[in-house]
Design a protein around this motif. Structure first.
Motif, short mmCIF file in Angstrom:
data_model
loop_
_atom_site.label_atom_id
_atom_site.label_comp_id
_atom_site.label_asym_id
_atom_site.label_seq_id
_atom_site.Cartn_x
_atom_site.Cartn_y
_atom_site.Cartn_z
N MET A 1 -3.36 8.01 -4.77
CA MET A 1 -3.16 6.49 -4.33
C MET A 1 -4.45 5.76 -4.88
O MET A 1 -5.28 6.41 -4.71
N ARG A 2 -4.26 4.75 -5.47
CA ARG A 2 -5.59 3.83 -6.28
C ARG A 2 -5.31 2.58 -5.89
O ARG A 2 -4.23 2.00 -5.67
N GLU A 3 -6.48 1.76 -5.57
CA GLU A 3 -6.31 0.37 -5.17
C GLU A 3 -7.16 -0.53 -5.93
O GLU A 3 -7.24 -1.79 -5.86
N ARG A 4 -7.90 -0.05 -6.88
CA ARG A 4 -8.83 -0.79 -7.67
C ARG A 4 -8.22 -1.99 -8.36
O ARG A 4 -8.59 -3.18 -8.10
N ASP A 5 -7.30 -1.67 -9.08
CA ASP A 5 -6.67 -2.70 -9.96
C ASP A 5 -5.07 -2.98 -9.51
O ASP A 5 -4.47 -3.78 -9.81
N GLY A 6 -5.03 -2.55 -8.09
CA GLY A 6 -3.71 -2.75 -7.57
C GLY A 6 -3.47 -1.54 -6.60
O GLY A 6 -4.31 -0.88 -5.89
N PHE A 7 -2.31 -1.12 -6.58
CA PHE A 7 -1.74 -0.20 -5.46
C PHE A 7 -0.72 0.84 -6.57
O PHE A 7 0.13 0.30 -6.82
N PHE A 8 -1.19 2.13 -6.53
CA PHE A 8 -0.08 3.02 -6.94
C PHE A 8 0.01 4.29 -6.19
O PHE A 8 -0.92 4.76 -5.81
N SER A 9 1.29 4.52 -6.05
CA SER A 9 1.58 5.95 -5.29
C SER A 9 2.61 6.66 -5.93
O SER A 9 3.87 6.01 -6.20
N GLU A 10 2.54 7.81 -6.04
CA GLU A 10 3.55 8.73 -6.57
C GLU A 10 4.85 8.86 -5.90
O GLU A 10 4.58 8.75 -4.76
N GLY A 11 6.04 8.73 -6.44
CA GLY A 11 7.26 8.93 -5.67
C GLY A 11 7.41 10.51 -5.16
O GLY A 11 6.88 11.23 -5.67
N THR A 12 8.09 10.57 -4.20
CA THR A 12 8.51 12.04 -3.81
C THR A 12 10.06 11.93 -3.61
O THR A 12 10.71 10.92 -4.09
N LEU A 13 10.56 13.16 -3.15
CA LEU A 13 12.13 13.25 -3.05
C LEU A 13 12.74 12.15 -1.80
O LEU A 13 13.73 11.43 -2.10
N LYS A 14 11.83 11.61 -1.12
CA LYS A 14 11.87 10.71 -0.28
C LYS A 14 11.41 9.35 -0.26
O LYS A 14 11.95 8.46 0.56
N SER A 15 10.50 9.14 -1.04
CA SER A 15 9.86 7.77 -0.94
C SER A 15 9.44 7.37 -2.48
O SER A 15 9.53 8.23 -3.23
N PRO A 16 9.59 5.91 -2.70
CA PRO A 16 9.62 5.55 -3.87
C PRO A 16 8.16 5.74 -4.71
O PRO A 16 7.30 5.74 -3.93
N GLN A 17 8.22 5.43 -6.05
CA GLN A 17 7.04 5.53 -6.69
C GLN A 17 6.80 3.91 -6.34
O GLN A 17 7.66 3.30 -6.45
N ILE A 18 5.27 3.70 -6.28
CA ILE A 18 4.96 2.24 -5.75
C ILE A 18 4.02 2.10 -6.96
O ILE A 18 2.95 2.48 -6.96
N ASP A 19 4.11 0.94 -7.83
CA ASP A 19 3.26 0.48 -8.68
C ASP A 19 3.09 -1.07 -8.36
O ASP A 19 3.88 -1.82 -8.91
N PHE A 20 1.90 -1.60 -8.15
CA PHE A 20 1.64 -2.93 -8.04
C PHE A 20 0.40 -3.08 -8.74
O PHE A 20 -0.67 -2.80 -8.53
N ASP A 21 0.59 -3.97 -9.85
CA ASP A 21 -0.80 -4.30 -10.97
C ASP A 21 -0.89 -5.62 -10.40
O ASP A 21 -0.22 -6.91 -10.58
N LEU A 22 -2.27 -5.64 -9.75
CA LEU A 22 -2.71 -7.09 -9.19
C LEU A 22 -3.01 -8.07 -10.30
O LEU A 22 -2.85 -9.27 -10.10
N PHE A 23 -3.20 -7.58 -11.58
CA PHE A 23 -3.59 -8.39 -12.81
C PHE A 23 -2.50 -9.04 -13.14
O PHE A 23 -2.37 -10.30 -13.56
N THR A 24 -1.39 -8.23 -13.23
CA THR A 24 0.11 -9.00 -13.95
C THR A 24 0.99 -9.53 -12.62
O THR A 24 1.89 -10.30 -12.94
N GLY A 25 0.80 -9.02 -11.43
CA GLY A 25 1.68 -9.61 -10.52
C GLY A 25 2.80 -8.90 -10.41
O GLY A 25 4.11 -9.33 -9.85
#
Length: 152
Positions: free
Chosen positions: A1-25
């Motif tokens: 999980m990183r939060e510097r330029d946004g928020f990213f979390s790899e998906g699993t079998l039960k949870s989604p991949q989350i990709d939030f780019d704060l620069f692009t919205g």
């Protein structure tokens, strides 16, 4: 999980991949969302969204490209939409993009589409930001085959 330029979390079998780019919205949820503890998955993202709305892009896109999601996830999606609705920049647009398999999309009637949209936007109240919902029917290759737009 990183939060510097946004928020990213790899998906699993039960949870989604989350990709939030704060620069692009662009906030993209993809995969499946059936976590045993939805708060653990979505609370950190909601915190980032709450910070983002203080200095948003002109256009914010919330993309739900999920094969499946449960009712607990839907509650968190509505919380995220409500947080985005607090954007106070008058020239801003919030688009909520919902992707369905083309067969599901074509079999949905007006009331079913209304139910999906209502579950996300009914609790946002009065807003400054303009809100639109885009609904897509996608093929096996994830290409958009049909779409509809609803302005709220």
């Amino acid at each position: 999980m990183r939060e510097r330029d946004g928020f990213f979390s790899e998906g699993t079998l039960k949870s989604p991949q989350i990709d939030f780019d704060l620069f692009t919205g662009e906030l993209i949820l993809s995969g499946k969302s059936i976590p045993e503890n939805a708060a653990k998955v979505y609370e950190p993202l909601l915190e980032v969204v709450n910070k983002y709305v203080k200095s948003p892009r002109v256009v914010t896109n919330f993309r739900l490209n999920l094969e499946y999601f449960n009712s607990a996830s839907l509650i968190w999606f509505a919380k995220i939409v409500k947080a985005f609705s607090r954007i106070e920049r008058e020239d801003s647009m919030l688009f909520i993009h919902i992707y369905f398999d083309i067969e599901d999309y074509e079999s949905m009637d007006h009331d079913e589409i209304k139910d999906v949209v209502s579950s996300l936007v009914d609790n946002i109240g009065k807003v400054v930001v303009s809100v639109g919902v885009k609904i897509y029917g996608i093929g096996d290759d994830n290409k958009v085959l049909k779409q509809a737009t609803i302005l709220i």
